[in-house]
Enzyme design. Sequence first.
Site, PDB file in Angstrom:
ATOM      1  N   HIS A   1     -62.217  -8.039  28.779  1.00 52.52           N
ATOM      2  CA  HIS A   1     -61.045  -8.060  29.240  1.00 52.52           C
ATOM      3  C   HIS A   1     -60.193  -8.381  28.905  1.00 52.52           C
ATOM      4  O   HIS A   1     -58.881  -7.431  28.011  1.00 52.52           O
ATOM      5  CB  HIS A   1     -60.613  -7.853  30.783  1.00 52.52           C
ATOM      6  CG  HIS A   1     -61.434  -7.670  31.666  1.00 52.52           C
ATOM      7  ND1 HIS A   1     -62.244  -8.472  32.372  1.00 52.52           N
ATOM      8  CD2 HIS A   1     -61.661  -6.122  32.524  1.00 52.52           C
ATOM      9  CE1 HIS A   1     -63.275  -7.404  32.931  1.00 52.52           C
ATOM     10  NE2 HIS A   1     -62.392  -6.037  33.193  1.00 52.52           N
TER      11      HIS A   1
ATOM     12  N   LYS B   1     -63.796  -6.112  49.485  1.00 53.72           N
ATOM     13  CA  LYS B   1     -64.909  -6.346  48.598  1.00 53.72           C
ATOM     14  C   LYS B   1     -64.957  -7.475  48.571  1.00 53.72           C
ATOM     15  O   LYS B   1     -64.342  -9.021  48.998  1.00 53.72           O
ATOM     16  CB  LYS B   1     -64.212  -5.841  47.239  1.00 53.72           C
ATOM     17  CG  LYS B   1     -65.183  -4.752  46.251  1.00 53.72           C
ATOM     18  CD  LYS B   1     -64.007  -4.901  44.716  1.00 53.72           C
ATOM     19  CE  LYS B   1     -64.936  -3.901  43.926  1.00 53.72           C
ATOM     20  NZ  LYS B   1     -64.283  -3.997  42.822  1.00 53.72           N
TER      21      LYS B   1
ATOM     22  N   ARG C   1     -66.129   1.494  28.380  1.00 53.31           N
ATOM     23  CA  ARG C   1     -67.396   1.335  28.119  1.00 53.31           C
ATOM     24  C   ARG C   1     -67.894   1.864  27.097  1.00 53.31           C
ATOM     25  O   ARG C   1     -68.634   2.381  26.162  1.00 53.31           O
ATOM     26  CB  ARG C   1     -67.841   0.441  28.502  1.00 53.31           C
ATOM     27  CG  ARG C   1     -67.004  -1.184  28.371  1.00 53.31           C
ATOM     28  CD  ARG C   1     -67.707  -2.467  29.698  1.00 53.31           C
ATOM     29  NE  ARG C   1     -68.074  -1.723  30.751  1.00 53.31           N
ATOM     30  CZ  ARG C   1     -68.448  -2.022  32.068  1.00 53.31           C
ATOM     31  NH1 ARG C   1     -68.476  -3.527  32.054  1.00 53.31           N
ATOM     32  NH2 ARG C   1     -68.203  -1.184  32.769  1.00 53.31           N
TER      33      ARG C   1
ATOM     34  N   SER D   1     -68.504  -7.521  34.400  1.00 55.16           N
ATOM     35  CA  SER D   1     -67.849  -8.285  35.692  1.00 55.16           C
ATOM     36  C   SER D   1     -69.236  -8.316  36.510  1.00 55.16           C
ATOM     37  O   SER D   1     -69.615  -9.457  36.545  1.00 55.16           O
ATOM     38  CB  SER D   1     -66.819  -7.966  36.281  1.00 55.16           C
ATOM     39  OG  SER D   1     -65.825  -8.336  35.187  1.00 55.16           O
TER      40      SER D   1
HETATM   41  O1  PNS Z   1     -61.708  -3.786  38.451  1.00 52.51           O
HETATM   42  P1  PNS Z   1     -61.819  -1.965  38.894  1.00 52.51           P
HETATM   43  O2  PNS Z   1     -62.527  -2.517  40.035  1.00 52.51           O
HETATM   44  O3  PNS Z   1     -62.517  -1.436  37.999  1.00 52.51           O
HETATM   45  O4  PNS Z   1     -60.363  -2.246  39.384  1.00 52.51           O
HETATM   46  C1  PNS Z   1     -60.553  -0.669  40.469  1.00 52.51           C
HETATM   47  C2  PNS Z   1     -58.851  -1.016  40.235  1.00 52.51           C
HETATM   48  C3  PNS Z   1     -58.151  -2.204  41.069  1.00 52.51           C
HETATM   49  C4  PNS Z   1     -58.681  -0.411  39.241  1.00 52.51           C
HETATM   50  C5  PNS Z   1     -58.869   1.007  41.437  1.00 52.51           C
HETATM   51  O5  PNS Z   1     -59.640  -0.195  42.030  1.00 52.51           O
HETATM   52  C6  PNS Z   1     -57.456   0.585  42.090  1.00 52.51           C
HETATM   53  O6  PNS Z   1     -56.434   0.991  41.241  1.00 52.51           O
HETATM   54  N1  PNS Z   1     -57.053   0.422  43.525  1.00 52.51           N
HETATM   55  C7  PNS Z   1     -55.927   0.260  43.477  1.00 52.51           C
HETATM   56  C8  PNS Z   1     -56.272   1.457  45.167  1.00 52.51           C
HETATM   57  C9  PNS Z   1     -55.767   2.722  44.506  1.00 52.51           C
HETATM   58  O7  PNS Z   1     -54.495   2.926  43.376  1.00 52.51           O
HETATM   59  N2  PNS Z   1     -56.507   3.219  44.905  1.00 52.51           N
HETATM   60  C10 PNS Z   1     -56.414   5.055  44.028  1.00 52.51           C
HETATM   61  C11 PNS Z   1     -56.960   5.013  42.571  1.00 52.51           C
HETATM   62  S1  PNS Z   1     -57.026   6.403  42.280  1.00 52.51           S
END
Ligand code: PNS
Length: 158
Positions: A18, A42, A91, A129
């Site tokens: 990150h 989560k 990745r 992570s």
């Molecule tokens: O580190 P991660 O878990 O891959 O991050 C995921 C994240 C936070 C980017 C994703 O869950 C997110 O965008 N959450 C906010 C809710 C949202 O916008 N959902 C629709 C995405 S298409």
Amino acid sequence: MERTAVFPGSFDPFTVGHESIVRRALPLFDRVIIAVGENSDKKTLFSVETRIRMISKVFEGESRVEVTSFSGLTVDFCRKNKARYIVRGLRTSADFEYERAMGHMNWKMAPEIDTVFLLTSTEHTPVNSTIVRDIIKNGGDASAFVPSSINISDYLGR
Ligand code: PNS
């Protein structure tokens, strides 16, 4: 117009991968907002506040990086912060399918916001992570996988 990018994620914990993505995004944008997603479904190892503190430590002195949390949709957070770009690291091909779906859905909801994908550097490809969290939970040494300015033991149990 200022070019603002949002780098959203769970960051539980923030890894060397990150950090590298943010450092590589900085020459591309005027401002990068690292946005820690608050997802009550989560179960996380580190609280949102702790994750913000950890990440802020990595970028202290870097005025173009802001660290904050958000709830709700990423695109709504982007709009509120006048950000036209979402940055995500890629990745592997497994990442790609998930990222492609999110990128397309976000783009459908907010066509004015583009997702910019940066390939992680080769040495960071296996850093994930979930695995780093597992190493920490089991008392292993995760220092090679988190930014050098983060001493994980300072943040455990918070
Ligand atoms: O580190 P991660 O878990 O891959 O991050 C995921 C994240 C936070 C980017 C994703 O869950 C997110 O965008 N959450 C906010 C809710 C949202 O916008 N959902 C629709 C995405 S298409």
